[in-house]
Design an enzyme around this catalytic site. Structure first.
Site, short mmCIF file in Angstrom:
data_model
loop_
_atom_site.label_atom_id
_atom_site.label_comp_id
_atom_site.label_asym_id
_atom_site.label_seq_id
_atom_site.Cartn_x
_atom_site.Cartn_y
_atom_site.Cartn_z
N CYS A 169 0.86 -1.19 0.00
CA CYS A 169 0.00 0.00 0.00
C CYS A 169 0.90 1.24 0.00
O CYS A 169 2.11 1.14 -0.21
CB CYS A 169 -0.97 -0.01 1.18
SG CYS A 169 -0.18 0.06 2.80
N ARG A 182 -3.21 -0.48 5.60
CA ARG A 182 -3.84 -1.56 4.82
C ARG A 182 -2.94 -2.76 4.59
O ARG A 182 -3.39 -3.91 4.75
CB ARG A 182 -4.34 -1.03 3.47
CG ARG A 182 -5.51 -0.07 3.59
CD ARG A 182 -5.74 0.69 2.31
NE ARG A 182 -4.59 1.52 1.98
CZ ARG A 182 -4.46 2.24 0.88
NH1 ARG A 182 -5.44 2.23 -0.01
NH2 ARG A 182 -3.39 2.98 0.68
N ASP A 184 -8.02 4.48 1.34
CA ASP A 184 -7.00 4.56 2.38
C ASP A 184 -7.62 5.03 3.70
O ASP A 184 -8.06 6.17 3.80
CB ASP A 184 -5.92 5.54 1.91
CG ASP A 184 -4.64 5.39 2.71
OD1 ASP A 184 -4.72 4.91 3.86
OD2 ASP A 184 -3.58 5.73 2.17
P1 4NP Z 1 -1.65 2.91 4.18
O1 4NP Z 1 -2.09 4.34 4.76
O2 4NP Z 1 -1.17 3.15 2.77
O3 4NP Z 1 -2.92 2.09 4.20
O4 4NP Z 1 -0.58 2.39 5.11
C1 4NP Z 1 -1.19 5.41 4.84
C2 4NP Z 1 -0.45 5.59 5.98
C3 4NP Z 1 0.43 6.65 6.09
C4 4NP Z 1 0.56 7.53 5.03
C5 4NP Z 1 -0.17 7.35 3.87
C6 4NP Z 1 -1.04 6.28 3.78
N1 4NP Z 1 1.46 8.64 5.14
O5 4NP Z 1 1.50 9.47 4.22
O6 4NP Z 1 2.16 8.75 6.16
#
Ligand code: 4NP
Length: 137
Positions: free
Chosen positions: A8, A14, A110
């Site tokens: 992800c 995720r 997300d």
């Molecule tokens: P993930 O969600 O892709 O589901 O892990 C996110 C977690 C952190 C960030 C972006 C998406 N971030 O920019 O820190």
């Protein structure tokens, strides 16, 4: 054993949820997770993802976010993503997306942005069940 890599954007919501949910459903694969971005590299599992896994009695261990590398991409049999944007980022980062599979036909938004971790959990759980039932992996 076949190897499954969940990927992800940040690797704190995720993709680790996918890893721990699929692990709870089968012992037949080596399973890991990684990010397309460097945003959260070195960070643990996000507390709301932890809380959601706890609620559903899904075990997890120490998680440290890492970025997907070409070596990981080459080593793993299946690269599982959550939305079209993840696939685009894999293509940009690695130069290939031919072994990328989207977990559900729809995008799994997300939860870092939507804050709806329960919806993400349900979608990821459904997707993991489908992977196994339909022999996608
Ligand atoms: P993930 O969600 O892709 O589901 O892990 C996110 C977690 C952190 C960030 C972006 C998406 N971030 O920019 O820190």
């Amino acid at each position: 054993m076949k190897k499954v890599m969940f990927v992800c954007l940040g690797n704190i919501c995720r993709s680790p949820m996918g890893k721990y949910i699929l692990k709870s459903l089968t012992n037949d694969f080596i399973i890991d997770s990684a990010a397309t971005s460097t945003e959260a590299v070195g960070d643990p599992l996000y507390y709301m993802a932890k809380r959601t896994l706890d609620k559903h009695n899904i075990p997890y261990d120490n998680h440290i976010a890492k970025q997907l590398t070409k070596d990981m991409y080459d080593e793993y049999d299946y690269i599982i993503v959550f939305e079209d944007y993840n696939k685009e980022c894999v293509k940009r980062l690695i130069g290939d997306d031919s072994k990328v599979i989207k977990l559900l036909p729809t995008n799994i938004d997300d939860p870092w942005y939507t804050r709806d971790f329960e919806k993400a959990y349900q979608d990821i759980y459904d997707g993991c069940k489908e992977l196994l039932l339909n022999h996608v992996i």
